[in-house]
Design a protein around this motif. Sequence first.
Motif, short mmCIF file in Angstrom:
data_model
loop_
_atom_site.label_atom_id
_atom_site.label_comp_id
_atom_site.label_asym_id
_atom_site.label_seq_id
_atom_site.Cartn_x
_atom_site.Cartn_y
_atom_site.Cartn_z
N UNK A 1 56.56 41.78 42.35
CA UNK A 1 55.18 41.45 42.79
C UNK A 1 54.47 42.73 42.67
N UNK A 2 53.38 42.58 42.47
CA UNK A 2 52.44 44.01 42.41
C UNK A 2 50.93 43.57 43.17
N UNK A 3 50.45 44.79 43.36
CA UNK A 3 49.08 44.71 43.73
C UNK A 3 47.94 45.07 42.31
N UNK A 4 47.14 44.18 42.13
CA UNK A 4 46.20 44.32 40.85
C UNK A 4 44.77 44.03 41.24
N UNK A 5 43.84 44.59 40.44
CA UNK A 5 42.43 44.58 40.72
C UNK A 5 41.79 43.41 39.90
N UNK A 6 41.08 42.42 40.84
CA UNK A 6 40.07 41.49 40.15
C UNK A 6 38.70 41.70 40.80
N UNK A 7 37.96 41.13 39.92
CA UNK A 7 36.49 41.15 40.40
C UNK A 7 36.20 40.78 41.99
N UNK A 8 35.61 41.27 42.35
CA UNK A 8 35.32 41.09 43.87
C UNK A 8 33.99 40.30 44.43
N UNK B 1 41.56 44.40 45.41
CA UNK B 1 43.16 44.28 44.96
C UNK B 1 43.59 43.05 45.61
N UNK B 2 44.41 42.37 44.59
CA UNK B 2 45.08 41.13 45.09
C UNK B 2 46.63 41.18 44.82
N UNK B 3 47.53 40.46 45.44
CA UNK B 3 48.64 40.48 45.09
C UNK B 3 49.24 39.22 44.23
N UNK B 4 49.99 39.70 43.15
CA UNK B 4 50.32 38.83 42.12
C UNK B 4 51.91 38.92 41.91
#
Length: 208
Positions: free
Chosen positions: A60-67, A51-54
């Motif tokens: 603003x929100x937390x959303x998933x990206x590849x780790x 999860x990253x903050x964008x």
Amino acid sequence: MNVTVLDHPLIQHKLTLLRDRETSTAGFRRIAREMSMLMAYEVTRGLKLEMIEIETPLERMEAPQLSGKKLCFVSILRAGNGILEGMLDLVPGARVGHIGLYRDPQTLVPVEYYLKLPDDIGERMVIVVDPMLATGHSAAAAVGRLKQAGAAQIRFACLLAAPEGLAALQAEHGDVEVFTCAVDRQLDDHGYIRPGLGDAGDRLYGTK
């Protein structure tokens, strides 16, 4: 056996087009690329997310990206390139490796003639691509070479597999999950998959 058959209707429809002897070289190449993009959706299931903050246009929100490190596709030359490109269409940031193998006509043992891999391949998920898993000898040799180079997470993706090839690969590398669009009946005396689709490399590149 660690095998996943990709039975999505679009994949199965396009596989029928590839099998048809009347499909042209240009058509075969295009359909193989389309299929490989669909295959990539399934082969990449299970990739880790973080999860990253964008900032959206609204908040603003937390959303998933590849780790972690980007994955790596490794093409077994030459035919592997025919399904590599569609996967790169879906995952353009992936790293790419190539391994060239030919079968010694006397011993029938795969001989490596080319190898180029990312230096940090041990930190990446590796997806080996080759249209046909026939005898399984080249696939097993390629996977073995990748393990020697440090690869620890390896999957194998192909259009078609024969029972003999699956058995050979699993016997040597039981930890490698195979993703295929179909498991055909058997190999013939010349090592071709039956009913198959012919020589994938020749049909991709218009050679004999």
